[in-house]
Design a protein around this motif. Structure first.
Motif, PDB file in Angstrom:
ATOM      1  N   THR A 360     -30.814 -68.667 -34.440  1.00 25.64           N
ATOM      2  CA  THR A 360     -30.415 -69.095 -33.102  1.00 25.64           C
ATOM      3  C   THR A 360     -28.910 -69.245 -32.992  1.00 25.64           C
ATOM      4  OG1 THR A 360     -32.501 -70.221 -32.683  1.00 25.64           O
ATOM      5  CG2 THR A 360     -30.608 -70.972 -31.425  1.00 25.64           C
ATOM      6  N   PHE A 361     -28.300 -69.903 -33.969  1.00 24.06           N
ATOM      7  CA  PHE A 361     -26.863 -70.133 -33.889  1.00 24.06           C
ATOM      8  C   PHE A 361     -26.065 -68.854 -34.142  1.00 24.06           C
ATOM      9  CE2 PHE A 361     -27.200 -74.972 -34.737  1.00 24.06           C
ATOM     10  CZ  PHE A 361     -27.484 -75.165 -33.396  1.00 24.06           C
ATOM     11  N   ALA A 362     -26.648 -67.907 -34.870  1.00 21.28           N
ATOM     12  CA  ALA A 362     -26.010 -66.594 -34.981  1.00 21.28           C
ATOM     13  C   ALA A 362     -25.967 -65.918 -33.615  1.00 21.28           C
ATOM     14  CB  ALA A 362     -26.754 -65.729 -35.988  1.00 21.28           C
ATOM     15  N   LEU A 363     -27.029 -66.067 -32.841  1.00 22.09           N
ATOM     16  CA  LEU A 363     -27.036 -65.527 -31.476  1.00 22.09           C
ATOM     17  C   LEU A 363     -25.981 -66.208 -30.610  1.00 22.09           C
ATOM     18  CD1 LEU A 363     -30.895 -65.301 -30.938  1.00 22.09           C
ATOM     19  CD2 LEU A 363     -29.324 -63.356 -30.963  1.00 22.09           C
ATOM     20  N   GLN A 364     -25.822 -67.528 -30.779  1.00 21.05           N
ATOM     21  CA  GLN A 364     -24.779 -68.235 -30.035  1.00 21.05           C
ATOM     22  C   GLN A 364     -23.401 -67.685 -30.399  1.00 21.05           C
ATOM     23  OE1 GLN A 364     -25.002 -70.231 -27.633  1.00 21.05           O
ATOM     24  NE2 GLN A 364     -26.648 -71.718 -27.829  1.00 21.05           N
ATOM     25  N   PRO A 386     -26.858 -59.641 -25.411  1.00 21.23           N
ATOM     26  CA  PRO A 386     -26.817 -58.190 -25.644  1.00 21.23           C
ATOM     27  C   PRO A 386     -27.862 -57.771 -26.676  1.00 21.23           C
ATOM     28  CG  PRO A 386     -24.596 -59.104 -25.609  1.00 21.23           C
ATOM     29  CD  PRO A 386     -25.530 -60.271 -25.576  1.00 21.23           C
ATOM     30  N   HIS A 387     -28.571 -56.684 -26.371  1.00 22.90           N
ATOM     31  CA  HIS A 387     -29.640 -56.240 -27.278  1.00 22.90           C
ATOM     32  C   HIS A 387     -29.104 -55.973 -28.680  1.00 22.90           C
ATOM     33  CE1 HIS A 387     -33.258 -54.332 -28.732  1.00 22.90           C
ATOM     34  NE2 HIS A 387     -32.567 -53.252 -29.048  1.00 22.90           N
ATOM     35  N   GLU A 388     -27.876 -55.451 -28.757  1.00 19.15           N
ATOM     36  CA  GLU A 388     -27.298 -55.160 -30.069  1.00 19.15           C
ATOM     37  C   GLU A 388     -27.159 -56.442 -30.889  1.00 19.15           C
ATOM     38  OE1 GLU A 388     -24.694 -54.436 -27.134  1.00 19.15           O
ATOM     39  OE2 GLU A 388     -26.647 -53.491 -26.762  1.00 19.15           O
ATOM     40  N   ALA A 389     -26.839 -57.559 -30.223  1.00 24.10           N
ATOM     41  CA  ALA A 389     -26.701 -58.832 -30.931  1.00 24.10           C
ATOM     42  C   ALA A 389     -28.053 -59.322 -31.425  1.00 24.10           C
ATOM     43  CB  ALA A 389     -26.059 -59.872 -30.016  1.00 24.10           C
ATOM     44  N   ASP A 390     -29.072 -59.215 -30.581  1.00 22.50           N
ATOM     45  CA  ASP A 390     -30.435 -59.600 -30.968  1.00 22.50           C
ATOM     46  C   ASP A 390     -30.881 -58.796 -32.192  1.00 22.50           C
ATOM     47  OD1 ASP A 390     -32.575 -61.257 -30.527  1.00 22.50           O
ATOM     48  OD2 ASP A 390     -33.221 -60.295 -28.675  1.00 22.50           O
ATOM     49  N   LEU A 391     -30.662 -57.473 -32.134  1.00 19.68           N
ATOM     50  CA  LEU A 391     -31.062 -56.587 -33.228  1.00 19.68           C
ATOM     51  C   LEU A 391     -30.234 -56.857 -34.482  1.00 19.68           C
ATOM     52  CD1 LEU A 391     -32.962 -54.276 -33.962  1.00 19.68           C
ATOM     53  CD2 LEU A 391     -31.226 -52.670 -33.154  1.00 19.68           C
ATOM     54  N   ARG A 392     -28.961 -57.159 -34.299  1.00 21.78           N
ATOM     55  CA  ARG A 392     -28.089 -57.440 -35.446  1.00 21.78           C
ATOM     56  C   ARG A 392     -28.585 -58.666 -36.213  1.00 21.78           C
ATOM     57  NH1 ARG A 392     -22.544 -58.482 -36.928  1.00 21.78           N
ATOM     58  NH2 ARG A 392     -22.618 -57.917 -39.134  1.00 21.78           N
ATOM     59  N   VAL A 393     -28.938 -59.704 -35.486  1.00 18.90           N
ATOM     60  CA  VAL A 393     -29.454 -60.912 -36.133  1.00 18.90           C
ATOM     61  C   VAL A 393     -30.743 -60.600 -36.879  1.00 18.90           C
ATOM     62  CG1 VAL A 393     -30.414 -63.224 -35.719  1.00 18.90           C
ATOM     63  CG2 VAL A 393     -28.318 -62.507 -34.547  1.00 18.90           C
ATOM     64  N   ALA A 394     -31.615 -59.804 -36.262  1.00 14.49           N
ATOM     65  CA  ALA A 394     -32.871 -59.436 -36.915  1.00 14.49           C
ATOM     66  C   ALA A 394     -32.607 -58.681 -38.217  1.00 14.49           C
ATOM     67  CB  ALA A 394     -33.720 -58.588 -35.971  1.00 14.49           C
TER      68      ALA A 394
END
Length: 422
Positions: A360-364, A386-394
Motif C-alpha cells: 500500500t505504501f509503495a503505491l502511495q 497509474p496502472h504501471e505503478a500498480d503492476l510495478r508493485v505487484a
C-alpha cells in the motif's frame, strides 16, 4: 506531562525516540518493496525541494513511508489521522530523524484540529491523506493553500468517497490519486490486512475466545470480506449485514448467513462495522442485544456505532480494561465498546501487518512520484493509480517473495488481440 517543540514539531516526549527507532527498523526489515523504491529515490531525488505533509496513522509503517519520501529529497511533516493510533515513540523517532511532526496519542478533538493546522502551516506542495481530513481542512478553512498544493493521494474508501463528491460538486481544488482503488491495495490491504489486524486488535484487547461465538459483520466490501473470512477461520459463526443486494448474494454464496441488523442484533457476541456510513448500529439494536455483546468498528470514523444512543440507554458506564468501555443498561445487561468506537485495529492494535502495508505504501510513494514528475500540471480531478505503478508493485512483491510467473509469447499475444482466431 511536559511537551516538547523540536524542529518545528509539537510532540509529547522526544526522549522516546530510541524505542520508536527500533519499531521503525523492525518494519523496514519486512518492507522489501519500499526498500527498493527508497534506493531508487535516493538516486533520482524526485521530490527534491518539495514539501510533503503526510496525514496517516502514525505508527512504525507510516513512519517508514515518511522516511522513504524524505530519502527522495522532500522535506516531510507528519500529522495523525486518528488520535488513538498515534504512537508517541515513533513520532519522536521521526523528529529525531529530521521529519516534522504535530501529534500525540490521545489528542482531544481541539488538539487534533490544531495539529492539522500546524502541519498545514508547513505549506505543502503535495499531501498524502487518510479519510480526507487534510483535503477537507484545506478547502474549508485554509483555502489560501489550494494554489500551493499541486496534488496528493488518498488512502481510504471513505476519503475517496469524499473526494468524488467534491469533484462532482466542482469543489475540488487540486488533483488527487485514489490509492485505495488500486488492485494491489484493495485486494490485499483491505482484505488480508484488515481481516488480520481487526481480529488482532479485538483479541489482544478482550483476551476472549472467538471460536464458537457468533460474529456480526456490517458491510461486505473488501474490508468486510477480510473480517468475515478471518472470523470464520477462527471458528466463529458469521452473520453479514448488507444494504447492497449484490454483496449480500456474494456473502451468502461465500457461506455466511445474511440478515438485517435488527435480527442479527439478537444473536451476535461480537459486532464489527466496516461500512464507512453512520448509525449502522444504533438504539433499536442495542435494546435487543444479548448481555456481554462486544462492539467494534473498523470503518474510518467513529460514527458507525452510535455512541450517543448507547450512552442514552446506559444507567452506568466505566472503563473495565484499557480500550474497553462498559455500558450497563437499565435492565442489567452490559454492552462493551472497544476503542471508543474508533478503528479497532489501530486504536487497540498496531494496524495492518508490515508486509501488507509495504504494498500500500509503495503505491502511495509511486503516486506521489507520478505527481511530482509530471511534465505539465494535471487537470483537477480524482485519478486512479497509474496502472504501471500498480503492476510495478505487484512485480516487486513477487520478486521479494522469490516467485516467478510465465510470459505470453508473441503468438499468444496476437491470439488474444485478434477476433478472427477461433
Amino acid at each position: 506531562m511536559a511537551l516538547s517543540v523540536v524542529l518545528e514539531s509539537t510532540i509529547r516526549n522526544i526522549d522516546l525516540a530510541p524505542q520508536g527507532q527500533l519499531k521503525i527498523e523492525w518494519v523496514q526489515g519486512h518492507m522489501p518493496v519500499l526498500n527498493q523504491l527508497r534506493k531508487e529515490f535516493e538516486q533520482e531525488l524526485p521530490f527534491k525541494g518539495k514539501r510533503v505533509v503526510v496525514c496517516l496513522h502514525l505508527e512504525a509503517k507510516t513512519a517508514y513511508l515518511a522516511k522513504v519520501i524524505q530519502a527522495g529529497g522532500a522535506e516531510v511533516t507528519v500529522v495523525a489521522s486518528n488520535p488513538l493510533s498515534t504512537q508517541d515513540d515513533v513520532v519522536a523517532a521521526l523528529v529525531k530523524g529530521g521529519i516534522g511532526a504535530h501529534a500525540w496519542h490521545g489528542a482531544t478533538a481541539e488538539e487534533y484540529h490544531q495539529h492539522i493546522h500546524q502541519a498545514l502551516d508547513f505549506k505543502p506542495d503535495y499531501i498524502i491523506d487518510d479519510g480526507g481530513d487534510l483535503v477537507s481542512t484545506i478547502h474549508r478553512e485554509r483555502r489560501e493553500l489550494i494554489s500551493q498544493v499541486k496534488g496528493g493521494a488518498e488512502e481510504t474508501t471513505t476519503g475517496i468517497l469524499r473526494l468524488k463528491a467534491m469533484e462532482q460538486n466542482g469543489e475540488l481544488g487540486f488533483p488527487m490519486i485514489a490509492v485505495n482503488d488500486a488492485q494491489m491495495k484493495y485486494l490485499f490491504d483491505n482484505r488480508y490486512g484488515t481481516g488480520q489486524s481487526v481480529w488482532d486488535g479485538i483479541m489482544r484487547t478482550t483476551n476472549l475466545v472467538v471460536a464458537g461465538k457468533t460474529v456480526v459483520v456490517a458491510g461486505y466490501g473488501w474490508c468486510g470480506k477480510g473480517v468475515a473470512m478471518r472470523a470464520k477461520g477462527l471458528g466463529a459463526r458469521v452473520i453479514v449485514c448488507e444494504v447492497d443486494a449484490i454483496k449480500a448474494n456474494e456473502a451468502w454464496m461465500d457461506g455466511f448467513q445474511v440478515m438485517p441488523m435488527i435480527e442479527a442484533a439478537t444473536r451476535g457476541d461480537f459486532f464489527v462495522t466496516v461500512t464507512g456510513d453512520k448509525d449502522v448500529i444504533r438504539g433499536e439494536h442495542f435494546e435487543v442485544m444479548k448481555n456481554g455483546a462486544i462492539l467494534a468498528n473498523a470503518g474510518h470514523f467513529d460514527v458507525e456505532v452510535n455512541k450517543d444512543d448507547l450512552k442514552a440507554l446506559a444507567s452506568e458506564t466505566r472503563i473495565v480494561r484499557p480500550n474497553i468501555e462498559e455500558f450497563k443498561l437499565a435492565d442489567g445487561r452490559k454492552l462493551f465498546l472497544l476503542a471508543e468506537g474508533r478503528l479497532v485495529n489501530l486504536a487497540a492494535g498496531d494496524g495492518h501487518p508490515a508486509e501488507v502495508m509495504d504494498m500500500t505504501f509503495a503505491l502511495q510513494a509511486l503516486s506521489l512520484y507520478a505527481l511530482a514528475t509530471q511534465a505539465e500540471p494535471l487537470p483537477v480531478k480524482v485519478y486512479p493509480v497509474p496502472h504501471e505503478a500498480d503492476l510495478r508493485v505487484a512485480c516487486l512483491k513477487l520478486e521479494a517473495l522469490g516467485l516467478q510467473i510465465d510470459d505470453l509469447s508473441e503468438e499468444q499475444k496476437s491470439y488474444l488481440s485478434n477476433w478472427v482466431h477461433g
